[in-house]
Design a protein around this motif. Structure first.
Motif, mmCIF file in Angstrom:
data_model
loop_
_atom_site.group_PDB
_atom_site.id
_atom_site.type_symbol
_atom_site.label_atom_id
_atom_site.label_comp_id
_atom_site.label_asym_id
_atom_site.label_seq_id
_atom_site.Cartn_x
_atom_site.Cartn_y
_atom_site.Cartn_z
ATOM 1 N N TRP A 104 0.827 -1.204 0.000
ATOM 2 C CA TRP A 104 0.000 0.000 0.000
ATOM 3 C C TRP A 104 0.862 1.254 0.000
ATOM 4 C CZ3 TRP A 104 -0.092 3.633 4.031
ATOM 5 C CH2 TRP A 104 -1.034 4.653 3.899
ATOM 6 N N LEU A 105 1.939 1.237 0.783
ATOM 7 C CA LEU A 105 2.817 2.404 0.885
ATOM 8 C C LEU A 105 3.526 2.665 -0.440
ATOM 9 C CD1 LEU A 105 3.916 4.527 2.856
ATOM 10 C CD2 LEU A 105 5.780 2.949 3.389
ATOM 11 N N LEU A 106 4.071 1.596 -1.050
ATOM 12 C CA LEU A 106 4.760 1.766 -2.326
ATOM 13 C C LEU A 106 3.787 2.182 -3.425
ATOM 14 C CD1 LEU A 106 7.129 -1.333 -2.194
ATOM 15 C CD2 LEU A 106 7.773 1.062 -1.913
ATOM 16 N N LYS A 107 2.588 1.612 -3.393
ATOM 17 C CA LYS A 107 1.582 1.976 -4.396
ATOM 18 C C LYS A 107 1.185 3.439 -4.246
ATOM 19 C CE LYS A 107 -3.257 1.140 -5.506
ATOM 20 N NZ LYS A 107 -4.475 0.399 -5.111
ATOM 21 N N ASP A 108 1.038 3.899 -3.013
ATOM 22 C CA ASP A 108 0.663 5.286 -2.776
ATOM 23 C C ASP A 108 1.729 6.229 -3.318
ATOM 24 O OD1 ASP A 108 -1.149 7.255 -1.298
ATOM 25 O OD2 ASP A 108 0.787 7.673 -0.351
ATOM 26 N N ARG A 109 2.977 5.899 -3.089
ATOM 27 C CA ARG A 109 4.068 6.741 -3.594
ATOM 28 C C ARG A 109 4.094 6.729 -5.122
ATOM 29 N NH1 ARG A 109 8.944 4.786 0.497
ATOM 30 N NH2 ARG A 109 8.110 5.757 2.405
ATOM 31 N N LEU A 110 3.890 5.557 -5.696
ATOM 32 C CA LEU A 110 3.948 5.444 -7.149
ATOM 33 C C LEU A 110 2.779 6.178 -7.804
ATOM 34 C CD1 LEU A 110 5.795 4.231 -9.232
ATOM 35 C CD2 LEU A 110 4.407 2.159 -9.211
ATOM 36 N N LEU A 111 1.627 6.153 -7.189
ATOM 37 C CA LEU A 111 0.486 6.891 -7.729
ATOM 38 C C LEU A 111 0.762 8.391 -7.736
ATOM 39 C CD1 LEU A 111 -2.534 4.982 -6.134
ATOM 40 C CD2 LEU A 111 -1.968 5.114 -8.557
ATOM 41 N N ARG A 112 1.420 8.886 -6.701
ATOM 42 C CA ARG A 112 1.758 10.310 -6.656
ATOM 43 C C ARG A 112 2.754 10.664 -7.760
ATOM 44 N NH1 ARG A 112 0.094 12.443 -1.640
ATOM 45 N NH2 ARG A 112 -0.541 10.827 -0.155
ATOM 46 N N VAL A 113 3.746 9.784 -7.960
ATOM 47 C CA VAL A 113 4.723 10.036 -9.027
ATOM 48 C C VAL A 113 4.046 9.981 -10.386
ATOM 49 C CG1 VAL A 113 6.780 9.112 -10.144
ATOM 50 C CG2 VAL A 113 6.655 9.197 -7.649
ATOM 51 N N GLN A 114 3.121 9.034 -10.558
ATOM 52 C CA GLN A 114 2.417 8.912 -11.826
ATOM 53 C C GLN A 114 1.584 10.163 -12.115
ATOM 54 O OE1 GLN A 114 -0.964 6.177 -12.145
ATOM 55 N NE2 GLN A 114 0.034 5.226 -13.905
ATOM 56 N N ALA A 115 0.923 10.679 -11.079
ATOM 57 C CA ALA A 115 0.135 11.897 -11.261
ATOM 58 C C ALA A 115 1.029 13.075 -11.612
ATOM 59 C CB ALA A 115 -0.665 12.188 -9.995
ATOM 60 N N GLN A 116 2.177 13.169 -10.974
ATOM 61 C CA GLN A 116 3.101 14.254 -11.279
ATOM 62 C C GLN A 116 3.660 14.119 -12.690
ATOM 63 O OE1 GLN A 116 6.066 14.248 -8.219
ATOM 64 N NE2 GLN A 116 4.696 15.063 -6.656
ATOM 65 N N THR A 117 3.903 12.885 -13.122
ATOM 66 C CA THR A 117 4.419 12.661 -14.476
ATOM 67 C C THR A 117 3.433 13.144 -15.526
ATOM 68 O OG1 THR A 117 5.673 10.731 -13.710
ATOM 69 C CG2 THR A 117 5.247 10.899 -16.068
ATOM 70 N N VAL A 118 2.158 12.804 -15.327
ATOM 71 C CA VAL A 118 1.141 13.236 -16.275
ATOM 72 C C VAL A 118 0.969 14.760 -16.219
ATOM 73 C CG1 VAL A 118 -1.305 13.076 -16.867
ATOM 74 C CG2 VAL A 118 -0.053 11.031 -16.187
ATOM 75 N N ASP A 119 1.003 15.303 -14.999
ATOM 76 C CA ASP A 119 0.798 16.744 -14.838
ATOM 77 C C ASP A 119 1.933 17.538 -15.483
ATOM 78 O OD1 ASP A 119 -0.589 19.050 -13.630
ATOM 79 O OD2 ASP A 119 1.223 19.196 -12.412
ATOM 80 N N ARG A 120 3.163 17.057 -15.345
ATOM 81 C CA ARG A 120 4.319 17.795 -15.845
ATOM 82 C C ARG A 120 4.532 17.579 -17.339
ATOM 83 N NH1 ARG A 120 8.013 19.808 -12.220
ATOM 84 N NH2 ARG A 120 9.670 19.554 -13.758
ATOM 85 N N ASN A 121 4.155 16.399 -17.830
ATOM 86 C CA ASN A 121 4.489 16.067 -19.204
ATOM 87 C C ASN A 121 3.276 15.877 -20.113
ATOM 88 O OD1 ASN A 121 7.501 15.648 -18.758
ATOM 89 N ND2 ASN A 121 6.640 14.183 -17.304
#
Length: 436
Positions: free
Chosen positions: A206-223
């Motif tokens: 759950w912890l790793l998934k939560d972190r990865l979801l945040r990175v994924q959202a930032q990736t889409v937002d930035r790129n």
């Protein structure tokens, strides 16, 4: 041979029962901090709440009953009335009023919170009726966040549970002895009456998934739209020296402000000097694919409770093994329901019988319908049961069938006699042609 009637060993010390909790290596999962973590997991993650609902809803949905178990009829009847459940074989008996009475459905829902939190504690509350008998009024839930400490006997048995002080009571710590408690504990070992959460193995995923979801959202937002990049205009060759430097700096500062404020939309736009450029630069190369690890973390969260069927189509690639996975999962639900039935029988029903009739009176027990044992009541199946004499058609069966199949209610005034089927003549044998 001497018959042992007392214990020489121990399962826990009354003053150092906390040592079993200190074995948790992850600081944020050490009690009482873990209560907040598990609460956040079940409220924020879709896969976690799916797992918990898959574990709890079938248990809440199954039929629960009171089995007399050799108890006198008046004892069994009072226990059934107090629990708000029917006696075995009397499922169609009228239901008593529920105001100011114990609710089994609500108690079952709260008792299953032992799965995410590891424990669920209830305090018995009675009322005395006009005949002087103690009636079960409610089992008051004591939230895990309010528990401050636990007293445990050397043999691992529960002595008392304490709650943090409440302002209405002068902030004095509240003590509840075991004689008035019903405690549901998940996977208790020794004197650890706080149990282990069903979500403990899923925490790291759950912890790793939560972190990865945040990175994924930032990736889409930035790129997703690209990064605005401003390229300054070419200045005339006549501009030199300090004046050229100042003009270049001012233009780049203005371009940076423009780039930072660039937004997409119906009214968006930009105005730039001649020969200047404003472009949206995307990432060169391939962005990391976060879908696969996120899917993997979801699979591991479901795997921890044998809920493999939640991953069908992703983990296994097909639905071919769905029934096999469901069988294992159903067995786990049966085990949880058996634990709840056993604890309720020992610490609710038997206590109720002891208070009113003494410890020597036979006590009923709580039973439940086997989870997953129901079959759809098809018209063909009901016809076969009636034809074989296994059941008899009556008004309640008629009402049930009309409701199930969306038929109108019966009207005796316009009812017609069933038609007797006309016997069809037997087919005549065809003459044979001897020439063939």
């Amino acid at each position: 041979m001497t018959v042992p009637v007392s214990e020489k060993g121990y399962a826990s010390t009354a003053t150092e029962w906390w040592t079993q909790l200190d074995e948790e290596e992850t600081p944020e999962l050490q009690w009482p901090h873990n209560i907040e973590v598990y609460d956040r997991m079940r409220r924020q993650d879709g896969q976690v709440i799916s797992v918990l609902r898959a574990m709890t809803l079938p248990i809440r949905r199954t039929k629960w009953r009171i089995d007399p178990n050799g108890a006198r009829p008046e004892v069994a009847r009072q226990v059934a009335d107090d629990m708000g459940l029917p006696l075995v074989g009397e499922e169609n008996a009228p239901v008593l009023r529920t105001r100011d009475r114990f609710s089994w459905a609500e108690h079952l829902r709260l008792s299953l919170l032992m799965l995410p939190f590891g424990h669920s504690v209830f305090e018995q509350v009675y009322r005395i009726d006009e005949s002087g008998l103690a009636r079960l009024r409610k089992l008051a839930w004591r939230p895990p966040k309010t528990i401050s400490r636990v007293d445990v006997a050397p043999d691992g048995g529960l002595v008392a549970i304490y709650q943090h002080g409440h302002p209405s009571g002068g902030n004095k710590e509240a003590k509840m002895g075991v004689e008035r408690l019903a405690v549901y504990v998940n996977e208790r070992e020794g004197g650890n009456w706080l149990g282990q959460s069903l979500l403990r193995p899923a925490y790291k995923y759950w912890l790793l998934k939560d972190r990865l979801l945040r990175v994924q959202a930032q990736t889409v937002d930035r790129n997703g739209m690209g990064v605005p990049v401003y390229e300054g205009s070419k200045l005339p060759d006549t501009v030199t020296g300090e004046d050229r430097t100042t003009r270049e700096k001012n233009e780049l500062d203005s371009g940076l402000t423009l780039a930072k404020g660039f937004r997409s939309g119906d009214n968006s736009g930009a105005s730039i000097p001649n020969s200047a450029k404003l472009a949206l630069k995307g990432v060169e190369g391939t962005l990391p694919d976060a879908d696969k690890p996120i899917r993997y973390y979801d699979e591991q969260i479901a795997r921890g409770v044998l809920a493999h069927f939640l991953n069908l189509g992703t983990e296994t690639g097909s639905w071919a093994l769905g029934s096999t996975f469901a069988d294992f999962f159903t067995l786990s639900l049966q085990t949880v329901a058996m634990q709840i039935a056993d604890i309720t029988t020992q610490h609710v029903i038997e206590d109720l019988v002891d208070v009113n009739w003494g410890p020597n009176e036979p006590a009923p027990r709580l039973v439940f319908e086997e989870i997953g044992s129901r079959h759809p009541a098809t018209a063909e199946a009901i016809k076969a049961l009636i034809d074989s004499g296994a059941i008899t058609a009556d008004q309640k069966l008629d009402d049930f069938l009309r409701t199930t199949y969306g038929l109108p209610a019966a009207d005796p005034a316009t009812a017609r006699e069933p038609r007797t089927p006309v016997a069809q003549p037997a087919p005549q044998p065809q003459p044979t042609n001897p020439r063939r």
